[in-house]
Design an enzyme around this catalytic site. Structure first.
Site, PDB file in Angstrom:
ATOM      1  CG  ASP A 200      -2.006   1.039   1.118  1.00 26.75           C
ATOM      2  OD1 ASP A 200      -2.039   1.767   0.107  1.00 26.75           O
ATOM      3  OD2 ASP A 200      -2.831   1.136   2.048  1.00 26.75           O
ATOM      4  CB  ALA A 201       3.578   2.060  -2.145  1.00 26.47           C
ATOM      5  CE  LYS A 202      -3.640   5.114  -0.181  1.00 24.92           C
ATOM      6  NZ  LYS A 202      -3.150   4.104   0.801  1.00 24.92           N
ATOM      7  NE  ARG A 203       6.601   4.719  -3.363  1.00 24.98           N
ATOM      8  CZ  ARG A 203       6.483   4.714  -2.047  1.00 24.98           C
ATOM      9  NH1 ARG A 203       5.385   5.137  -1.485  1.00 24.98           N
ATOM     10  NH2 ARG A 203       7.464   4.287  -1.274  1.00 24.98           N
TER      11      ARG A 203
ATOM     12  CB  THR B 265      -2.079   1.142  -3.773  1.00 25.81           C
ATOM     13  OG1 THR B 265      -1.098   1.605  -2.841  1.00 25.81           O
ATOM     14  CG2 THR B 265      -2.880   0.012  -3.134  1.00 25.81           C
TER      15      THR B 265
END
Length: 269
Positions: free
Chosen positions: A94-97, A121
């Protein structure tokens, strides 16, 4: 991991539960702080107690980055432990890069090749050249932020564009990306009134649904509108499971909470 393996695990366990490993040293049981690596000690205990009740784990990168090198080492140990002992479990960074070109490729290498995650993510705001580098990796999955569970989602995601919303535009355009069959989408459980339309637009892709439990999302409604023939849902619960107890029984209590959700999920499979 390919989707067939994930679906097989869902049907075997009668569960589509994803457990979020949002490990916070201020919230874990105090006795664990005596360990050399309390973050890993906590994660390992939670994993060992719950692995037969869920099909996925989702470490949130912020909770590891906040502790610098020690946090990253704990994350690396957690991923090594999962991949060596429970390789059938789906893992989500869950990094939302959200960056383009070579930078996106480096992020993908870091999490897919180096850390051994199955998915990550990704924020779609910069368009296809911030997403396709992740999609280029075989048997890896990119989980695109579509309609999130936070209040601020209404700032942009539900802005009207003619006869549809911005998040619907994201869904439609993302389907044109190379290797789009490897896309999944984040859809908040608190946005159940939108899930039916999202499922209509992406009938075959998995939806990662945070917000059940502590954030107030309703599992029954998510299933009513979001299930497909392959189940197609990963329901995430973090705080409601991993912080259910602050005592010596924290892992067993986490398992009890996971069991409750799994039993409810089994009714829908």
């Amino acid at each position: 991991m390919n989707i067939k393996t994930l679906v097989s695990e869902i049907r075997r366990k009668k569960s589509f539960l994803c457990i979020g490993l949002d490990t916070d040293l201020e919230k874990i049981p105090k006795h664990l702080l005596e360990n050399e690596d309390p973050i890993f000690a906590f994660n390992k205990a939670i994993i060992d107690a719950t692995h037969e009740l869920c099909v996925a784990y989702k470490p949130n990168m912020a909770f590891y980055e906040a502790y610098g090198v020690k946090g990253w080492k704990a994350l690396e140990k957690t991923m090594t432990y999962l991949n060596q002992n429970y390789p059938q479990l789906f893992t989500i960074a869950d990094a939302k890069r959200g960056d383009i070109g070579n930078t996106a490729t480096r992020y993908a290498k870091a999490f897919f090749d180096n850390m051994g995650f199955d998915s990550i993510t990704v924020a779609p705001y910069m368009g296809k050249d911030s997403v396709e580098p992740f999609l280029a990796f075989k048997d890896k999955h990119t989980i695109l932020l579509a309609l999130t569970s936070n209040t601020g989602a209404f700032d942009f995601q539900t802005k009207q564009l003619g006869d549809h919303f911005l998040y619907e535009e994201v869904l439609e355009i993302s389907k044109t990306y190379t290797n789009s069959e490897n896309l999944m989408y984040v859809v908040g459980a608190t946005k159940t009134e939108y899930i039916g339309e999202i499922r209509r637009r992406v009938p075959h892709n998995f939806l990662l649904v945070p917000g059940v439990g502590a954030q107030g999302g309703n599992l029954h409604d998510v299933c009513k509108y979001g299930l497909n023939s392959d189940i197609g849902l990963l329901i995430n619960s973090s705080r409601g499971i991993i912080y259910a107890s602050e005592g010596l029984d924290f892992a067993q209590t986490a398992a009890q909470k996971a069991q409750e959700l799994r039993d409810e999920m089994a009714k829908h499979i």
